[in-house]
Design an enzyme around this catalytic site. Structure first.
Site, PDB file in Angstrom:
ATOM      1  N   SER A  80      -1.151  -7.277   2.854  1.00 31.74           N
ATOM      2  CA  SER A  80       0.251  -7.138   3.259  1.00 31.74           C
ATOM      3  C   SER A  80       1.202  -6.526   2.249  1.00 31.74           C
ATOM      4  O   SER A  80       2.371  -6.306   2.574  1.00 31.74           O
ATOM      5  CB  SER A  80       0.807  -8.495   3.670  1.00 31.74           C
ATOM      6  OG  SER A  80       0.356  -8.820   4.945  1.00 31.74           O
TER       7      SER A  80
ATOM      8  N   SER B 244       2.147  -7.416   6.364  1.00 33.47           N
ATOM      9  CA  SER B 244       3.292  -8.117   6.887  1.00 33.47           C
ATOM     10  C   SER B 244       4.574  -7.875   6.079  1.00 33.47           C
ATOM     11  O   SER B 244       5.653  -8.239   6.528  1.00 33.47           O
ATOM     12  CB  SER B 244       3.007  -9.625   6.892  1.00 33.47           C
ATOM     13  OG  SER B 244       2.746 -10.078   5.577  1.00 33.47           O
TER      14      SER B 244
ATOM     15  N   LYS C 195      10.942 -10.515  -0.052  1.00 36.36           N
ATOM     16  CA  LYS C 195      10.330 -10.834   1.244  1.00 36.36           C
ATOM     17  C   LYS C 195      10.712 -12.248   1.662  1.00 36.36           C
ATOM     18  O   LYS C 195      10.715 -13.166   0.828  1.00 36.36           O
ATOM     19  CB  LYS C 195       8.809 -10.708   1.138  1.00 36.36           C
ATOM     20  CG  LYS C 195       8.076 -10.911   2.461  1.00 36.36           C
ATOM     21  CD  LYS C 195       6.567 -10.736   2.291  1.00 36.36           C
ATOM     22  CE  LYS C 195       5.821 -10.902   3.591  1.00 36.36           C
ATOM     23  NZ  LYS C 195       4.356 -10.746   3.425  1.00 36.36           N
TER      24      LYS C 195
END
Ligand code: GLN
Length: 477
Positions: free
Chosen positions: A178, A154, A79
């Site tokens: 997330s 997210s 990420k």
């Protein structure tokens, strides 16, 4: 080789047994990214040079017949809130659009030391603020199960990359859900460890008391392998805890018979979609047939979780994001006449609408005159929420809930209504506030073939138990 089903052990043993080279595996994944990611948008940056160098190193070890480390040759995605030495790290924000970190996040360096091949950086909501990945400053991510729907957020890019076979596993971050919520939307496994279990060094901070790093994977076993790799004390993060890291993989095979599973009515109330409810209830029945005992528990402060989370998280964000001022690193506004204009314009140009909204909310909650009424009150309620779990965990070994009240929603469906978006986090924010671990494991599909996730919450440092339950469920389902 079917990349969409390839697990860590498949990849590693192929490399060890010389059925495939790590180089071939990396290139096969890049070819798939080339083919699929134009429409999905899971990656922001590819780190080919670093990946191929690592793959060659692993192939040399395999050629010399050396025993390979646990993630040898395994293609992974990271990420884009986790710093990577020499590889652009944006946090999904324009303000860091050209930022190239001079160091690696500890979780990343541990993955690489275990042999992982880092393919690139995955898309996310700006500074990990969001539940749909639509807040990325670059482009949204689309759900591989239905391109008109969001992948969750997210860590939407991390979830979509695994679901679409564009990485074997990925790392994500979870501040209010997330990792778990995008895992549930994309039909993959997502694990948020206990606060302190994994070092946050090199994680671009959103809300430091709530931020966690964890894996997204195709199987529970893969999540266990990654956790074993990244967990444990790190001198660079004083909040990382010096508690023995169990062999999560060996623990998976212990029986689940006799474990007590809590079910809280607060997680099955209004707003829960019928198909999600049915899938979660069916999963609970399945756990019962595996010999678990189902015990009703109560978590009475749950209704206050969303307001509490959005006060604590925004307050911490407003403070963490003060560092992006155009002076030290990141974007700097041009053509300014004074220092204060430089600050203002840099932040105005660099941050997106959701980030600005949260900085304002958090600054307000922390300001003199409102601090006691908002921030301090929220901290007190946070303690009550944690206490709810403490009491429940005196009676049970784990608590099972739906991960999200609905399956994946459509792009644009909630993007103009921040409150509706915030409510999507209702079942996940509590664990972050309490610091306990949680995992989302696929538990069926809606009529429209959208994945549904089951959330299993555990005691502090009880990852082995929730992984074991999730594994038993996954094997039986
Ligand atoms: N959706 C939540 C938020 O927008 C959670 C984000 C996260 O866990 N990083 O804050």
């Amino acid at each position: 080789m079917d990349l969409s089903r390839l697990t860590i052990d498949d990849a590693r043993s192929a490399v060890q047994n010389r059925k495939a080279t790590a180089l071939w595996l990396a290139e096969a994944h890049y070819a798939r990214i080339q083919k699929e990611d134009g429409q999905i948008g899971a990656y922001l940056t590819l780190s080919k040079e670093r990946a191929l160098e690592q793959a060659n190193r692993i192939d040399r070890m395999a050629a010399e017949g050396k025993p390979l480390p646990p993630l040898a040759g395994v293609p992974v995605g990271i990420k884009d809130v986790l710093c990577t030495l020499g590889v652009r790290t944006t946090a999904g924000s324009k303000i860091l659009g050209k930022y190239i970190p001079p160091f690696d996040c500890t979780a990343v360096s541990r993955m690489e030391a275990a042999g992982a091949v880092i393919l690139g950086k995955t898309n996310c909501d700006e500074f990990a603020m969001g539940s749909s990945n639509e807040n990325s400053a670059f482009h949204p991510v689309r759900n591989p199960h239905d391109l008109n729907r969001v992948p969750g957020g997210s860590s939407g890019g991390s979830a979509a990359a695994v679901a679409a076979g564009m990485a074997v596993v990925t790392l994500g971050s979870d501040t209010g859900g997330s990792i778990r919520q995008p895992a549930s939307f994309c039909g993959v496994v997502g694990l948020m460890p206990t606060y302190g279990r994994v070092s946050r060094y090199g994680l671009i901070a959103f809300a430091s008391s709530l931020d966690h790093i964890g894996p997204l994977a195709k199987t529970v076993k893969d999540a266990a392998i990654v956790l074993r790799t990244i967990a444990g004390r790190d001198p660079m993060d004083p909040t990382s805890v010096d508690i023995l890291v169990p062999d999560y993989v060996a623990e998976l095979e212990k029986p689940v018979r006799g474990l007590k599973i809590g079910v809280a009515k607060e997680y099955f109330g209004d707003g829960l979609d019928d198909e999600v409810r049915q899938a979660a209830e069916a999963a609970i029945d399945k756990l019962k047939t595996l010999g678990c005992e189902i015990v009703p528990v109560s978590l009475p402060h749950t209704p206050y979780a969303i307001p509490t989370y959005y006060l604590v998280a925004t307050a911490e964000a407003s403070s963490n994001l003060a560092r992006y001022d155009g002076v030290r690193y990141g974007h700097r506004a041009q053509g300014v006449k004074s220092l204060s204009e430089m600050y203002r314009r840099t932040r105005d140009e660099g941050f997106g609408a959701e980030v600005k909204r949260r900085i304002m909310l958090g600054t307000y909650a922390l300001s003199a005159g409102y601090y006691d009424a908002y921030y301090l009150k929220a901290q007190k309620v946070r303690t009550l929420l944690a206490r709810d779990f403490e009491q429940a965990f005196q009676k049970v070994d784990a608590i099972v809930t739906p991960t999200s009240p609905t399956a994946a929603f459509r792009l644009g469906e909630k993007s103009n209504d921040p409150l509706a978006m915030y409510l999507a986090d209702i079942y996940t924010v509590t664990a972050d506030l309490a610091g306990i671990p949680g995992i989302s494991v696929p538990c069926g599909k809606t009529k429209d073939k959208l994945p549904i996730g089951l959330q299993i919450l555990g005691k502090h440092f009880g990852e082995a138990t929730i992984l074991r339950l999730a594994h038993a469920y996954e094997q039986a389902a």
